[in-house]
Design a protein around this motif. Sequence first.
Motif, PDB file in Angstrom:
ATOM      1  N   LEU A 107      -1.538 -20.971 100.759  1.00 22.28           N
ATOM      2  CA  LEU A 107      -2.316 -22.212 100.701  1.00 22.28           C
ATOM      3  C   LEU A 107      -1.480 -23.395 100.236  1.00 22.28           C
ATOM      4  CD1 LEU A 107      -4.981 -23.645 101.120  1.00 22.28           C
ATOM      5  CD2 LEU A 107      -5.634 -22.964  98.799  1.00 22.28           C
ATOM      6  N   CYS A 145     -14.787 -21.323 108.656  1.00 23.70           N
ATOM      7  CA  CYS A 145     -15.555 -21.171 107.405  1.00 23.70           C
ATOM      8  C   CYS A 145     -17.063 -21.104 107.651  1.00 23.70           C
ATOM      9  CB  CYS A 145     -15.248 -22.328 106.457  1.00 23.70           C
ATOM     10  SG  CYS A 145     -13.588 -22.243 105.746  1.00 23.70           S
ATOM     11  N   ASP A 164     -15.324 -21.882  99.988  1.00 24.17           N
ATOM     12  CA  ASP A 164     -15.031 -22.423 101.317  1.00 24.17           C
ATOM     13  C   ASP A 164     -15.102 -23.945 101.304  1.00 24.17           C
ATOM     14  OD1 ASP A 164     -14.605 -19.946 102.491  1.00 24.17           O
ATOM     15  OD2 ASP A 164     -16.671 -19.769 103.202  1.00 24.17           O
ATOM     16  N   PHE A 167     -11.991 -25.182  99.702  1.00 28.16           N
ATOM     17  CA  PHE A 167     -10.877 -25.044 100.646  1.00 28.16           C
ATOM     18  C   PHE A 167     -10.897 -26.189 101.657  1.00 28.16           C
ATOM     19  CE2 PHE A 167      -9.549 -23.525 104.871  1.00 28.16           C
ATOM     20  CZ  PHE A 167      -8.204 -23.275 104.631  1.00 28.16           C
TER      21      PHE A 167
END
Length: 178
Positions: A107, A145, A164, A167
């Motif tokens: 990430l 997602c 999510d 993110f």
Amino acid sequence: MLTPEVPMSHSVAGEPSSAGRRAAPLTTAVYSAAEWDLLTSLPGRVLVAAAAPGPGRTERGVSASLAGLDAVAAGRASDSDLVRAVVATIYARHDGAPQPAERLTDLVDLLAACRAASRVLRRRADPADSAAYRQWVQSVAARVCRAVPGAGVRRADPPANPADRRFLDRLGAALDLG
């Protein structure tokens, strides 16, 4: 194989490519091979990262991957010359060489790549193409997602999982979307 500079320009007289297909209209900016590789690899990296498990996130499975692939393919119908050119390049690749896993799913590295792509686009792309590309890449992650397990490419809005949403927020910030 790409040359050190990849010119992005409209085809002469708009003629179709030698393969009999209409070549995707391209922007007039010139991207280095490294910049073009960044722009063309980022959607796949985002798809993999969005589908990967992480803190508070579970692995998505096939339906999420299909939703992401569908989102990438949707770029073929984009109004943006840049997005269409990126998708054409993605689909033209036949080397089959897998990306190193850490490049695809880390990430921190992904967010850094998103920031780098945003800088490249700010310097080289038409503002409309830049915005369309960044929104399209974000849409790939959002569709992954929002995928409903076992439901193919259908999506639930918005992502139910707070991880999510975080993110997607981090990705959007790295893409300079807001």
